[in-house]
Motif scaffolding. Structure first.
Motif, PDB file in Angstrom:
ATOM      1  N   GLY A   1       0.817  -1.208   0.000  1.00  0.00           N
ATOM      2  CA  GLY A   1       0.000   0.000   0.000  1.00  0.00           C
ATOM      3  C   GLY A   1       0.850   1.256   0.000  1.00  0.00           C
ATOM      4  N   ALA A   2       1.901   1.256   0.837  1.00  0.00           N
ATOM      5  CA  ALA A   2       2.803   2.416   0.857  1.00  0.00           C
ATOM      6  C   ALA A   2       3.557   2.536  -0.459  1.00  0.00           C
ATOM      7  CB  ALA A   2       3.777   2.278   2.030  1.00  0.00           C
ATOM      8  N   LEU A   3       3.947   1.407  -1.033  1.00  0.00           N
ATOM      9  CA  LEU A   3       4.678   1.421  -2.303  1.00  0.00           C
ATOM     10  C   LEU A   3       3.804   1.947  -3.435  1.00  0.00           C
ATOM     11  CD1 LEU A   3       7.510   0.584  -3.248  1.00  0.00           C
ATOM     12  CD2 LEU A   3       6.560  -1.649  -3.860  1.00  0.00           C
ATOM     13  N   ALA A   4       2.512   1.628  -3.404  1.00  0.00           N
ATOM     14  CA  ALA A   4       1.604   2.084  -4.456  1.00  0.00           C
ATOM     15  C   ALA A   4       1.437   3.591  -4.465  1.00  0.00           C
ATOM     16  CB  ALA A   4       0.233   1.419  -4.284  1.00  0.00           C
ATOM     17  N   ASP A   5       1.671   4.247  -3.326  1.00  0.00           N
ATOM     18  CA  ASP A   5       1.591   5.706  -3.257  1.00  0.00           C
ATOM     19  C   ASP A   5       2.884   6.392  -3.685  1.00  0.00           C
ATOM     20  OD1 ASP A   5      -1.036   6.036  -2.452  1.00  0.00           O
ATOM     21  OD2 ASP A   5      -0.571   5.879  -0.317  1.00  0.00           O
ATOM     22  N   SER A   6       3.961   5.617  -3.865  1.00  0.00           N
ATOM     23  CA  SER A   6       5.255   6.242  -4.139  1.00  0.00           C
ATOM     24  C   SER A   6       5.917   5.720  -5.413  1.00  0.00           C
ATOM     25  CB  SER A   6       6.203   5.996  -2.951  1.00  0.00           C
ATOM     26  OG  SER A   6       6.422   4.617  -2.757  1.00  0.00           O
ATOM     27  N   ALA A   7       5.309   4.746  -6.088  1.00  0.00           N
ATOM     28  CA  ALA A   7       5.920   4.156  -7.284  1.00  0.00           C
ATOM     29  C   ALA A   7       4.929   4.171  -8.440  1.00  0.00           C
ATOM     30  CB  ALA A   7       6.378   2.724  -6.990  1.00  0.00           C
ATOM     31  N   ASP A   8       5.441   3.862  -9.622  1.00  0.00           N
ATOM     32  CA  ASP A   8       4.575   3.721 -10.790  1.00  0.00           C
ATOM     33  C   ASP A   8       3.732   2.451 -10.617  1.00  0.00           C
ATOM     34  OD1 ASP A   8       3.547   2.969 -13.371  1.00  0.00           O
ATOM     35  OD2 ASP A   8       4.988   4.343 -14.280  1.00  0.00           O
ATOM     36  N   ARG A   9       2.421   2.610 -10.528  1.00  0.00           N
ATOM     37  CA  ARG A   9       1.553   1.472 -10.236  1.00  0.00           C
ATOM     38  C   ARG A   9       1.566   0.452 -11.367  1.00  0.00           C
ATOM     39  NH1 ARG A   9      -3.125   5.380  -7.593  1.00  0.00           N
ATOM     40  NH2 ARG A   9      -1.901   5.870  -5.728  1.00  0.00           N
ATOM     41  N   ARG A  10       1.752   0.915 -12.594  1.00  0.00           N
ATOM     42  CA  ARG A  10       1.823  -0.020 -13.724  1.00  0.00           C
ATOM     43  C   ARG A  10       3.025  -0.951 -13.569  1.00  0.00           C
ATOM     44  NH1 ARG A  10       5.123  -0.014 -18.045  1.00  0.00           N
ATOM     45  NH2 ARG A  10       4.454  -1.060 -19.978  1.00  0.00           N
ATOM     46  N   LYS A  11       4.185  -0.411 -13.235  1.00  0.00           N
ATOM     47  CA  LYS A  11       5.380  -1.243 -13.069  1.00  0.00           C
ATOM     48  C   LYS A  11       5.208  -2.230 -11.922  1.00  0.00           C
ATOM     49  CE  LYS A  11       8.695   2.128 -14.908  1.00  0.00           C
ATOM     50  NZ  LYS A  11       9.891   2.980 -14.600  1.00  0.00           N
ATOM     51  N   LEU A  12       4.556  -1.783 -10.860  1.00  0.00           N
ATOM     52  CA  LEU A  12       4.341  -2.650  -9.707  1.00  0.00           C
ATOM     53  C   LEU A  12       3.419  -3.817 -10.067  1.00  0.00           C
ATOM     54  CD1 LEU A  12       4.949  -3.052  -6.740  1.00  0.00           C
ATOM     55  CD2 LEU A  12       3.103  -1.471  -6.181  1.00  0.00           C
ATOM     56  N   ILE A  13       2.377  -3.525 -10.798  1.00  0.00           N
ATOM     57  CA  ILE A  13       1.445  -4.578 -11.229  1.00  0.00           C
ATOM     58  C   ILE A  13       2.149  -5.563 -12.159  1.00  0.00           C
ATOM     59  CG2 ILE A  13      -0.639  -5.017 -12.590  1.00  0.00           C
ATOM     60  CD1 ILE A  13      -1.654  -2.251 -11.578  1.00  0.00           C
ATOM     61  N   LEU A  14       2.916  -5.026 -13.105  1.00  0.00           N
ATOM     62  CA  LEU A  14       3.610  -5.869 -14.078  1.00  0.00           C
ATOM     63  C   LEU A  14       4.623  -6.797 -13.405  1.00  0.00           C
ATOM     64  CD1 LEU A  14       4.157  -6.574 -17.050  1.00  0.00           C
ATOM     65  CD2 LEU A  14       5.746  -4.637 -17.127  1.00  0.00           C
ATOM     66  N   GLY A  15       5.434  -6.236 -12.493  1.00  0.00           N
ATOM     67  CA  GLY A  15       6.462  -7.032 -11.831  1.00  0.00           C
ATOM     68  C   GLY A  15       5.891  -8.147 -10.969  1.00  0.00           C
ATOM     69  N   THR A  16       4.853  -7.847 -10.224  1.00  0.00           N
ATOM     70  CA  THR A  16       4.259  -8.874  -9.360  1.00  0.00           C
ATOM     71  C   THR A  16       3.533  -9.938 -10.181  1.00  0.00           C
ATOM     72  OG1 THR A  16       2.370  -7.362  -9.049  1.00  0.00           O
ATOM     73  CG2 THR A  16       4.046  -7.416  -7.324  1.00  0.00           C
ATOM     74  N   GLU A  17       2.938  -9.531 -11.295  1.00  0.00           N
ATOM     75  CA  GLU A  17       2.258 -10.513 -12.151  1.00  0.00           C
ATOM     76  C   GLU A  17       3.271 -11.499 -12.721  1.00  0.00           C
ATOM     77  OE1 GLU A  17      -1.744 -11.461 -13.582  1.00  0.00           O
ATOM     78  OE2 GLU A  17      -0.834 -10.321 -11.949  1.00  0.00           O
TER      79      GLU A  17
ATOM     80  N   PRO B   1       1.472   4.329 -18.226  1.00  0.00           N
ATOM     81  CA  PRO B   1       2.187   4.550 -16.967  1.00  0.00           C
ATOM     82  C   PRO B   1       1.279   5.227 -15.942  1.00  0.00           C
ATOM     83  CG  PRO B   1       3.528   5.205 -18.847  1.00  0.00           C
ATOM     84  CD  PRO B   1       2.149   4.929 -19.387  1.00  0.00           C
ATOM     85  N   ALA B   2       1.502   4.903 -14.673  1.00  0.00           N
ATOM     86  CA  ALA B   2       0.707   5.503 -13.597  1.00  0.00           C
ATOM     87  C   ALA B   2       1.650   5.952 -12.488  1.00  0.00           C
ATOM     88  CB  ALA B   2      -0.321   4.508 -13.062  1.00  0.00           C
ATOM     89  N   PRO B   3       2.481   6.962 -12.772  1.00  0.00           N
ATOM     90  CA  PRO B   3       3.492   7.389 -11.793  1.00  0.00           C
ATOM     91  C   PRO B   3       2.872   8.032 -10.565  1.00  0.00           C
ATOM     92  CG  PRO B   3       3.379   8.943 -13.610  1.00  0.00           C
ATOM     93  CD  PRO B   3       2.487   7.796 -13.983  1.00  0.00           C
ATOM     94  N   ALA B   4       3.625   8.003  -9.476  1.00  0.00           N
ATOM     95  CA  ALA B   4       3.182   8.656  -8.248  1.00  0.00           C
ATOM     96  C   ALA B   4       3.335  10.168  -8.397  1.00  0.00           C
ATOM     97  CB  ALA B   4       4.024   8.167  -7.074  1.00  0.00           C
TER      98      ALA B   4
END
Length: 426
Positions: free
Chosen positions: A75-91, A200-203
């Motif tokens: 949750g904290a990471l989603a407020d400070s990182a590009d959400r697209r990259k986070l979704i892609l990496g975890t997938e 992209p969905a940057p913070a």
């Protein structure tokens, strides 16, 4: 009659207005189908290896700690990182774990410990990913379409939840666990390709780095809002007391209907799907707190009835009614979250949301497994349903602001609407 039909059909406004919503919707269908294949195959494999309901229930305990830790951090990471990259990496990471399950299932003597290890890893990656996914929705969908988006997302989930479990039982029975895991691997490969096409969905440029202080700030905000607190507490209670999915293999044996296992896993989603397909009216409702309370109470009543009846078809019908109740409650929770939480806290609060709707089922698996070993499978199910109804009634009485929530007058909802309109103009 025909004039009333469009009012019941799902509202497709989010699909028409947002390209990223369409991509995420299709990606979700593919991912959920493959994930549910593995979700059914995994406890079945543990059952085949051990024959113990407790060993299956322990899977929930193994998943709990990673989910709590990584859900809050995600949750904290989603407020400070590009959400697209986070979704892609975890997938991509989830796809790798599916490969581990596939390789283990292909061994001459599959091992038990990798199943628990993968379950913990999936829980950790899901905890990182879900806040980014959930918080992205409030950014790509207009404020007045959030209930419709929640209904369409639930429909997406149900398509996978119905087809996956219904086919998983047959696939495992006739083709083995490895084939089910192979379908999961293929699903994640397609999902990664679709995620690559997201914008992209940057913070925000002034976003804080993930920290314990930031997580605490989100927790304080949630604690100060009785409406949010009510959505979390009711969902936790409902899932803890009345989430018997992990002992469905033993319920099927108890009813002398082993053939019904896949249908048991799919029945709840059939009920949810029925509500989703007639959800057009929900876009015009403003009292979403009532959805949360009445839906959770209906879920508990239906689960209690499913544990009481001995006819397998009545059990399946009750599970379908339970799914409809859970769907109604979920629509209310999702809408309230997206309507009231400010953008700068969206990720951290999404992390808390992940815990509210995920920790309950994990603990519920442990409760169901322990109770089934102590009192028997059916007693563990019906007693949990009764406890669910009682706890929902108590929480509704203690947190009355949830019942009176109105999207058109709530200060947080109006403030969030203004914030989203400002972001859209910018």
């Amino acid at each position: 009659m025909t004039s009333k039909l469009p009012a019941l059909l799902p509202d497709l406004s989010p699909w028409r207005s947002s390209r990223d919503f369409r991509l995420l919707w299709v990606q979700g269908v593919v991912t959920y189908f493959g994930s549910f294949m593995a979700m059914i195959a995994l406890p079945l494999q543990i059952k085949d290896l051990t024959g113990s309901p407790l060993a299956v229930g322990v899977m929930g305990a193994v998943e709990l700690v990673p989910l709590v830790v990584f859900g809050l951090y995600g949750g904290a990471l989603a407020d400070s990182a590009d959400r697209r990259k986070l979704i892609l990496g975890t997938e991509a990471g989830l796809g790798v774990l599916a490969v581990v399950l596939l390789v283990n299932a292909m061994l001459p003597d599959p091992m038990l410990w990798p199943l628990y290890l993968v379950a913990a890893g999936v829980s950790a990656l899901a905890g990182l990913q879900r806040p980014a996914l959930d918080s992205l929705m409030a950014r790509i969908v207009p404020h007045d379409q959030l209930t419709a988006a929640a209904a369409l997302n639930a429909l997406r989930y149900q398509l996978g939840a119905i087809a996956g479990p219904a086919l998983a039982g047959l696939v495992v029975a006739y083709a083995g666990h490895a084939t089910a895991y192979g379908v999961t691997v293929a699903g994640f490969a397609v999902s990664v390709v679709l995620c690559l096409r997201l914008a992209p969905a940057p913070a925000a440029h002034d976003a804080q780095k993930p920290s314990l202080r930031g997580i605490a700030e989100g927790a304080r905000y949630a604690w100060s809002r009785p409406v949010l607190l009510g959505t979390y507490a009711i969902d936790l209670a409902a899932m803890f007391f009345a989430f018997p999915n992990t002992i469905f293999p033993f319920l099927a044996d108890d009813l002398d209907a082993e053939w019904s296992l896949g249908l048991m896993y799919a029945a709840g989603s059939v009920g949810s799907l029925a509500l989703s397909m007639t959800s057009g009216w929900t876009s015009r409702v403003r009292r979403h707190g009532l959805f949360v309370v009445f839906g959770a109470a209906a879920w508990g009543l239906a689960i209690a009835a499913a544990g009481w009846f001995s006819n397998v078809w009545l059990v399946l019908l009750c599970l379908a009614f339970a799914g409809a109740g859970d769907m109604l409650s979920g629509l209310g929770r999702s809408t309230i979250w997206n309507q009231t939480i400010p953008e700068e806290l969206r990720g951290r609060l999404a992390g808390i949301e992940v815990l509210s709707y995920s920790v309950g089922p994990q603990l519920g698996q442990v409760r169901a497994g322990v109770m089934a070993g102590w009192t028997g499978t059916r007693a563990a199910i019906w007693s949990g349903g009764v406890a669910c109804v009682a706890s929902v009634g108590l929480l509704a009485a203690v947190l009355p602001k949830l019942i009176t929530y109105d999207a058109s007058t709530d200060e947080d909802a109006m403030r969030r609407r203004a914030q989203q309109e400002a972001l859209t103009k910018a």
